[in-house]
Design a protein around this motif. Structure first.
Motif, PDB file in Angstrom:
ATOM      1  N   SER A  50      -6.925   4.670   1.286  1.00 38.18           N
ATOM      2  CA  SER A  50      -6.245   3.466   0.890  1.00 38.18           C
ATOM      3  C   SER A  50      -7.167   2.089   1.326  1.00 38.18           C
ATOM      4  O   SER A  50      -8.029   2.349   1.919  1.00 38.18           O
ATOM      5  CB  SER A  50      -4.804   3.421   1.876  1.00 38.18           C
ATOM      6  N   ARG A  51      -6.813   1.421   0.587  1.00 44.22           N
ATOM      7  CA  ARG A  51      -7.550   0.097   0.626  1.00 44.22           C
ATOM      8  C   ARG A  51      -7.795  -0.386   2.255  1.00 44.22           C
ATOM      9  O   ARG A  51      -8.707  -0.842   2.540  1.00 44.22           O
ATOM     10  CB  ARG A  51      -6.805  -1.176  -0.140  1.00 44.22           C
ATOM     11  N   ASN A  52      -6.549  -0.273   3.011  1.00 39.81           N
ATOM     12  CA  ASN A  52      -6.627  -0.798   4.454  1.00 39.81           C
ATOM     13  C   ASN A  52      -7.594   0.209   5.438  1.00 39.81           C
ATOM     14  O   ASN A  52      -7.762  -0.321   6.265  1.00 39.81           O
ATOM     15  CB  ASN A  52      -5.137  -0.807   4.867  1.00 39.81           C
ATOM     16  N   ASN A  53      -7.663   1.100   4.948  1.00 35.70           N
ATOM     17  CA  ASN A  53      -8.613   2.003   5.436  1.00 35.70           C
ATOM     18  C   ASN A  53     -10.193   1.901   5.079  1.00 35.70           C
ATOM     19  O   ASN A  53     -11.221   2.722   5.685  1.00 35.70           O
ATOM     20  CB  ASN A  53      -8.373   3.616   5.285  1.00 35.70           C
ATOM     21  N   MET A 104      -8.010   8.377  -9.184  1.00 39.37           N
ATOM     22  CA  MET A 104      -8.481   8.756  -7.915  1.00 39.37           C
ATOM     23  C   MET A 104      -9.160  10.083  -8.271  1.00 39.37           C
ATOM     24  O   MET A 104      -8.611  10.954  -8.989  1.00 39.37           O
ATOM     25  CB  MET A 104      -7.689   8.913  -6.839  1.00 39.37           C
ATOM     26  N   SER A 152       0.736  -1.107   0.117  1.00 36.87           N
ATOM     27  CA  SER A 152       0.016  -0.245  -0.178  1.00 36.87           C
ATOM     28  C   SER A 152       0.977   1.233  -0.102  1.00 36.87           C
ATOM     29  O   SER A 152       2.134   1.056   0.144  1.00 36.87           O
ATOM     30  CB  SER A 152      -0.924   0.095   1.161  1.00 36.87           C
ATOM     31  N   ARG A 153       0.084   2.379  -0.487  1.00 37.96           N
ATOM     32  CA  ARG A 153       1.382   3.547  -0.617  1.00 37.96           C
ATOM     33  C   ARG A 153       1.773   3.932   0.654  1.00 37.96           C
ATOM     34  O   ARG A 153       2.828   4.330   0.845  1.00 37.96           O
ATOM     35  CB  ARG A 153       0.455   4.784  -1.131  1.00 37.96           C
ATOM     36  N   ASN A 154       0.994   3.740   1.786  1.00 34.16           N
ATOM     37  CA  ASN A 154       1.494   4.292   3.091  1.00 34.16           C
ATOM     38  C   ASN A 154       2.679   3.347   3.794  1.00 34.16           C
ATOM     39  O   ASN A 154       3.338   3.477   4.760  1.00 34.16           O
ATOM     40  CB  ASN A 154       0.427   4.181   4.181  1.00 34.16           C
TER      41      ASN A 154
END
Lengths: 263, 263, 263, 263
Positions: free
Chosen positions: C95-98, D62, A95-97
């Motif tokens: 983000s996907r994880n959010n 996005m 992921s980007r983060n």
């Protein structure tokens, strides 16, 4: 394991490090030779310093070789100081983060290596991050947690000491709750003025670290593996902390003090 | 060059082909052995048939190994017929619309190989697509153009003949305006009832094509390289068109007729 | 604020909730009417239960209306129990994880609302997550932290009590270090057998929550706003915890007990 | 319908147009006021001119408001000439290759509007693109096809004439095979030296076009709607072609000549 390259010196197009050399960072994203995984395709990132104190940050989750935005950006942007990274995840999500470099204020940081058994003590490691910096915790990597911990330890005024203390705390957690090898790391970091690099491991397998001054370019590249074969790259010995400022190089020991307990 | 795997038979979780075998398609996305590029990380795709006549389609631009959506989807979805693909771009952009499989109505199609010098005659190739099918032209690959041309040649009623005519036209364009090798192709396609596959080249280097019936599973896998070593896979000879229906296999010659001119 | 819709009952194509109704969840992603932001375009997600105990999970960062994968998936997948969500970020990264829903083991969870001043005590909130669940902490949202905390409080055996205790702890942190309004929340969660929903706020502005049994469909939709105007939707009163199992509805008070201190 | 903003003049940080003004382009991505769709969240793009003849290009799928890379890029990059665009798809897929601006060599181009019934004659429109430019055809939009056609008509030496001829051909196709309204367009384009803009429609509903010279900044913004209320923006009349060079403005009629047939 990941691959990275940094530069400090007279402003150059970023592509002169990232995509142009025969064994450029983008080439290393699919054909790295000095690390376990030849493929470093789990995202990439670039932090560059220009007219502002804070760096620009560009990160995405594709392989570096397939992103036209990156190709265009590195062809356009000239910078006197930048950090670039291609990632091979050791388990954390793509992921980007979770992509390096990480940036907080004027500081940027990127990392290659591992913290042994990190999943078993991630919560403890995150507790090392001070409240004031916690909003900067965006992802789930050991690398970002280490950077934020080092910032909390005083990176701005004592880069080597702060990083030693942060690494010592992570090492203690790994010895207490994790697994061997406890720490293997190379990292590069900058405040926009100086470029710092560190090479360290708790065993005999420090990730490699090289640097090279180019007199024609008037700048220095600092890398996890050489960008061209046939060139003369200087290897940094394990247990070293490097300060690169203009054409000067200072290399001093990097010795995280053993800690009894982590928190 | 890309890698792909297809299945027809009793419904199975898609992961039994895509991610579970020792040399699964996802494993091939970073360690392919029977093609030029070991890395097939420029996107992936899945077309599967379930309760509707039209297939479901899931495609994205990350490497297949790093997409949690794909991992979850193939663990949940059971299908009696599906096509899965990991892509190594030969120049075209990494974008969802350039990822295989392609789907139009009940048909799905995926491809591995090359059309020699395609960039020099892409416009001519796209002109082969009939007006009625042109809105389906979403990306820029030779593969999608070949599929749409074959649909225009009557794929629905004469799969082999239509594909032969489409390939013949592309081959003629390559001979006229492109470069050798003119055609190297394996492809899999389905209307949801039968699974078809083709292996063909204008030189001696046809991409490989295998299939294997699993009696325990009650189904057949058709692949660009075997999913497990030590298993007994049947290799399809070059110049073949295969029809897989239930447990039956029909393999007939695939002979695109030489054409004088393309359009 | 976000929008969500859940379903339990006889298996239906997911699109019958997500994209087909006049004011479907995808319609709400750009035209929501009962919340502050009409636009919910900061990612989306779907958790669905099929043949496995664990749900499938599909999440991405585009607006729900523009993702062809989602459109295809909801047209193909039939499910007897699913949760779908469109997100309007209140500050955390897209983000996907959010993205919601979050899934751990058999449980899935999604949330609409806010925890007042969360940034000021995110670190404290994350400390509420037990070590054993900490590896499931992938993103940075209050929602995921609340879910993991509730799991740690015993969600599996006492859903209402566990969620009350988790919300009480978050409420205490918000009163201590955050800002008003402290808690505004609707949430839906499932273990694959029952569907649960909660509506609660520390002030008079609970986010809305509705449900409706469809006798023709043989199933129940539970939503943050109705999917069709002109239909008869039952509104759940503030301070309620709902259990939906087959065609039965149980609605009981939801009363997080005031806590003196958080940790 | 989309929204866009361009700038030419003394170098400024791109954010001074894209994100800082009260009704900046990013604000318009969710709250546009002078077009049919308030939401322009189907991707965005930026082309900027720096030290090279060719522009840099950054585009992603996005919403512009949710991309941290964009936020960082526009805060770092100073440019004397740039084009920025937020997209509301009129049907074509949300993909990077369908995002504006498009760039070929030194030229960049972005567009707002519609070509009536385009799907019915997309193939004919693509046939208008010369072979030499066809490899630049990456996506499926009418906008990119119009740009490439204009390049083929001699944009480099006769911008107004080339664009008139290209628009005339598209208009003829729309009259022949498409639907009314045939052409509604505003567009901005640049060769890195001059900034050009056009406003035109075949009916009375030309999309709006404004420009404003800032003496403090020493530069001119050209936009589809004003960036601040209360400022004095000059509106360009329908049927106009504008040339902006330094502080000079030249506005001349834009009159695509009626064509009998298209190809």
């Amino acid at each position: 394991m990941c691959r990275w390259a940094a530069y400090t010196g007279a402003p150059i197009f970023v592509e002169e490090i990232v995509s142009r050399p025969g064994h450029s960072l983008i080439h290393q994203s699919h054909c790295a030779t000095e690390c376990l995984s030849a493929i470093n395709a789990d995202g990439f990132g670039l932090a560059w310093y220009g007219e502002r104190e804070e760096p620009g940050l560009y990160r995405d989750v594709m392989p570096a070789w397939s992103d036209p935005n990156l190709r265009s950006l590195v062809a356009q942007v000239k910078s006197r100081m930048f950090l670039a990274h291609v990632r091979a995840s050791t388990g954390t999500a793509t992921s980007r983060n979770n992509c390096h470099p990480f940036a907080v204020g004027r500081w940027s940081f990127m990392h290659n290596g591992q913290v042994g058994g990190y999943d078993a003590f991630r919560r403890d490691a995150e507790m090392l991050i001070p409240d004031a910096l916690y909003p900067q915790r965006k992802g789930a990597t050991d690398s970002e947690a280490l950077f934020l911990t080092a910032l909390g330890e005083g990176l701005a005024t004592d880069p080597r000491g702060a990083l030693e203390r942060a690494v010592a705390k992570f090492e203690a957690l790994s010895r207490q709750k994790g697994a061997a090898p406890h720490i293997r790391l190379t990292a590069a970091l900058s405040d926009g003025v100086r470029l710092y690099a560190v090479r360290y491991a708790t065993d005999d397998h420090s990730p490699t670290l090289y640097h090279r001054w180019s007199p024609t370019r008037g700048g220095r590249a600092v890398v996890s593996e050489p960008l061209e074969s046939g060139e003369c790259w200087e290897q940094v010995p394990p247990g070293s902390f490097c300060v690169f400022e203009n054409d000067a190089v200072e290399i001093v020991p990097f010795c995280p003090a053993p800690l009894a307990a982590a928190a």
